[in-house]
Design an enzyme around this catalytic site. Sequence first.
Site, mmCIF file in Angstrom:
data_model
loop_
_atom_site.group_PDB
_atom_site.id
_atom_site.type_symbol
_atom_site.label_atom_id
_atom_site.label_comp_id
_atom_site.label_asym_id
_atom_site.label_seq_id
_atom_site.Cartn_x
_atom_site.Cartn_y
_atom_site.Cartn_z
ATOM 1 N N SER A 149 0.857 -1.180 0.000
ATOM 2 C CA SER A 149 0.000 0.000 0.000
ATOM 3 C C SER A 149 0.890 1.226 0.000
ATOM 4 O O SER A 149 2.053 1.163 0.426
ATOM 5 C CB SER A 149 -0.892 0.002 1.248
ATOM 6 O OG SER A 149 -1.543 1.245 1.424
ATOM 7 N N TYR B 157 -1.891 0.511 10.591
ATOM 8 C CA TYR B 157 -1.823 0.051 9.196
ATOM 9 C C TYR B 157 -0.478 0.421 8.591
ATOM 10 O O TYR B 157 0.128 -0.386 7.875
ATOM 11 C CB TYR B 157 -2.976 0.673 8.410
ATOM 12 C CG TYR B 157 -3.158 0.098 7.017
ATOM 13 C CD1 TYR B 157 -3.278 -1.272 6.820
ATOM 14 C CD2 TYR B 157 -3.249 0.936 5.915
ATOM 15 C CE1 TYR B 157 -3.454 -1.798 5.547
ATOM 16 C CE2 TYR B 157 -3.443 0.424 4.638
ATOM 17 C CZ TYR B 157 -3.534 -0.941 4.463
ATOM 18 O OH TYR B 157 -3.717 -1.455 3.195
#
Length: 252
Positions: A138, A151
Amino acid sequence: MTDIPQNRAAVVTGASTGIGEATVRALRADGWTVFAVARRAERLASLEAETGAVGIPADIADDEDVAALLSRVSEAGGVGTLINIAGGARGADPVGAASTEDWEWMYRVNVLGTMKLTRAFLPMLRSTGEGTVLNLTSTAALAAYEGGGGYNAAKFAQHALTGALRLEEAEHNVRVIEVAPGLVQTEEFALNRLGDRQAAENVYQGVEKPLTAADVADVVRYAVSAPHHVNLDQIVIRPVAQAANHKLIRKS
């Protein structure tokens, strides 16, 4: 197993939804043999019926499930490509209010799951002579942002794992690819992270043409289909409206 790269066979995790499901569809449309892996058996069964992929229910962070998956794929002839897409985010709390449960879940699925699948399949991938590992990380792996600590931490770790793997496996002619998407509008990602449908919809509010799962899947398909000597080390893909993690154009 020397004919596996020519046969274009892959394991794709996270296959029950989102980018994983779209990747299965993209590869099957190109004639790949695909072992589609996810926890939700009923969704895999539907995907199998629609695409001809081989659905295998498994929890990628569970050692017994990983061993059973490896055994089944081996019995079916093996693969030359492993595509680690399973992962996700939970929560958007600042570090000072972090949920230990959320952080442990994110580390388990994004980092340990990727490690366990890769560790299990590396001997098979090496034996083909032209193996490929693709990890979906990501842009959260590249730049931290407020409310993203857990995250960020998980994806930074997965990014680091990917870089180390590339260095370690070059001598085995295993190419290692990282695809790092930015804002992607999928059925479940934001909903799973925030736990509220309106909050999930607000993530994309006013953004013209966020990425779709199919957009990312097409990049994944291209990366693993390129001639094997071509290694796309890291691919960052964002919508034009997102110039950086902190700069997102929204129109009313």
